[in-house]
Design an enzyme around this catalytic site. Structure first.
Site, PDB file in Angstrom:
ATOM      1  N   CYS A  78     -34.535  31.120 -10.127  1.00  0.00           N
ATOM      2  CA  CYS A  78     -33.782  32.175 -10.508  1.00  0.00           C
ATOM      3  C   CYS A  78     -34.809  33.253 -11.077  1.00  0.00           C
ATOM      4  O   CYS A  78     -35.678  33.700 -10.435  1.00  0.00           O
ATOM      5  CB  CYS A  78     -32.890  31.669 -11.619  1.00  0.00           C
ATOM      6  SG  CYS A  78     -31.325  32.809 -11.777  1.00  0.00           S
ATOM      7  N   HIS A 165     -29.732  27.116  -8.702  1.00  0.00           N
ATOM      8  CA  HIS A 165     -30.333  26.178  -9.872  1.00  0.00           C
ATOM      9  C   HIS A 165     -30.254  24.723  -9.174  1.00  0.00           C
ATOM     10  O   HIS A 165     -29.072  24.120  -9.128  1.00  0.00           O
ATOM     11  CB  HIS A 165     -29.355  26.325 -10.976  1.00  0.00           C
ATOM     12  CG  HIS A 165     -29.733  27.558 -11.809  1.00  0.00           C
ATOM     13  ND1 HIS A 165     -30.904  27.436 -12.662  1.00  0.00           N
ATOM     14  CD2 HIS A 165     -29.157  28.816 -11.741  1.00  0.00           C
ATOM     15  CE1 HIS A 165     -30.881  28.874 -13.322  1.00  0.00           C
ATOM     16  NE2 HIS A 165     -29.788  29.591 -12.717  1.00  0.00           N
ATOM     17  N   GLU A 167     -31.321  22.239 -10.433  1.00  0.00           N
ATOM     18  CA  GLU A 167     -30.997  21.237 -11.631  1.00  0.00           C
ATOM     19  C   GLU A 167     -29.433  21.091 -11.975  1.00  0.00           C
ATOM     20  O   GLU A 167     -29.042  20.059 -12.501  1.00  0.00           O
ATOM     21  CB  GLU A 167     -31.830  21.619 -12.740  1.00  0.00           C
ATOM     22  CG  GLU A 167     -31.497  22.911 -13.432  1.00  0.00           C
ATOM     23  CD  GLU A 167     -32.028  24.251 -12.837  1.00  0.00           C
ATOM     24  OE1 GLU A 167     -31.750  25.174 -13.712  1.00  0.00           O
ATOM     25  OE2 GLU A 167     -32.319  24.268 -11.786  1.00  0.00           O
TER      26      GLU A 167
END
Length: 373
Positions: A78, A165, A167
């Site tokens: 990002c 993302h 994660e």
């Protein structure tokens, strides 16, 4: 080891948590100290986290161009990808905003997208800025409906950028993306299992034969943390339960855990009237949180005076509490937690927080493994 440069993303430490799942050790650094840390630690890989800021703001966190000139693979996530693009000559603008789930389309399944079983899958995105033109040497791997450069690669220099993302829990194949990067870095993956005994041994070493006043609420975090302390020091644990704003019957559960399961001298403080008196007329949620936090601290200071042989104050702080209370240098504040930053500077007790570096699902598993129902 993979080094994560934390630009203030609320999920920066979740990157490390996912890598830990894969069996990869991680270290964290700030953007200001990144170059020095890279030279000192010589990580196998570098991940640039997201951020609540815009790369086009004059005072937003930056790193030196030299970070990209090592032979070490770099993954920008990002903001990390946008910053990489801007530093290396790409164009980043405040356009093509995306928030929430988006469908990604893989054009070339290589780099961090190698061996992903689906050509189209859902990712979590959250950005206002977008890379509008690529730096020299980069090619596109994947796009979304609104963003052309959602995943990119510079094979010659082992640079990777993703505008989503991996994660985040709801990003499909996010763990595979991080696994691919770890493999590119030459990391051998040996998934780590959570080990409550290691935490118990660390508590024993830290506390010794001293006493710990521990704030318990009957919730997962404080119950697991205090249970681990009880396993380590037995009767030297003094669990303190402050009632008044808790669910009915919570006291029954707390008494079961800290009288039957852990042989400790449970202290119950009825603070209902005290809380309600102080909260009367307050409508702002943040002011309520700070008022409640102040009263909790006052109560525990009073308990510390009654147990002047106690040396430690224990809390069930977990990592999401730290994040929401602005846990790193460039993070945004979401809401205050009374157990993060609310303690008085002149507090005589030393703080012990056994599960501070873990997320809720990890804490729940630690409790299960250590014997809590």
């Amino acid at each position: 080891m993979i080094l994560v440069v934390d630009f203030g993303s609320q999920t920066a430490h979740l990157i490390g948590r996912r890598l830990r799942q894969l069996g990869v050790a991680t270290e964290y650094t700030t953007p200001e100290e990144a170059l020095e840390t890279i030279k000192k630690l010589k990580p196998k890989g570098i991940i640039l986290s997201g951020s609540p800021r815009s790369v086009n703001e004059s005072d937003s966190p930056k790193i030196q161009k030299e970070v990209f000139e090592f032979t070490t693979p770099v993954l920008g996530i990002c903001y990390g990808w946008q910053l990489m693009a801007k530093i290396l000559g790409g164009d980043v603008r405040n356009t093509a905003k995306e928030y929430g789930p988006e469908t990604i389309h893989i054009a070339k399944a290589k780099g961090v997208l190698e061996n992903i079983p689906e050509q189209n899958f859902t990712v979590i995105v959250s950005h206002g800025d977008t890379v509008m033109s690529l730096p020299k040497g980069f090619e596109t791997l994947a796009s979304t409906k609104a963003v052309e450069y959602t995943a990119v690669i510079n094979e010659a220099h082992k640079l990777y950028g993703i505008q989503f993302h991996p994660e985040a829990n709801h990003t499909e194949h996010g763990l595979e993306v991080l696994r691919n990067f770890a493999t590119i870095c030459g990391e051998e993956l040996h998934p780590m299992s959570l080990d409550p005994q290691k935490i118990i041994d660390e508590i024993k070493q830290t506390v010794g034969d001293q006493k710990v006043i521990f704030a318990v609420s009957g919730g997962v975090d404080s119950s697991v943390a205090a249970f681990l302390v009880g396993k380590a020091i037995g009767h030297n644990l003094i669990p303190v339960y402050v009632s008044g704003l808790m669910r009915p019957e919570t006291d029954v559960l707390v008494k079961h855990i800290f009288s039957d399961m852990v042989q400790a001298d449970l202290v119950v403080v009825d603070a209902r009237e005290r809380f309600l008196k102080e909260l009367k007329g307050i409508t702002d949620p943040e002011e309520k949180r700070k008022t409640i936090g102040r009263i909790y601290i006052e109560i525990f200071q009073e308990q510390a005076e009654k147990h002047n042989d106690a040396t430690f104050l224990g809390q069930g702080t977990i990592y999401s509490d730290v994040i929401e209370s602005k846990g790193s240098k460039h993070a945004s504040h979401i809401k205050s937690h009374h157990n993060v930053g609310g303690l008085p500077k002149d507090m005589k007790l030393k703080l012990i927080e056994p599960v501070r570096n873990f997320y809720k699902d990890e804490v729940r598993e630690l409790g299960r493994l250590s014997g809590l129902p």
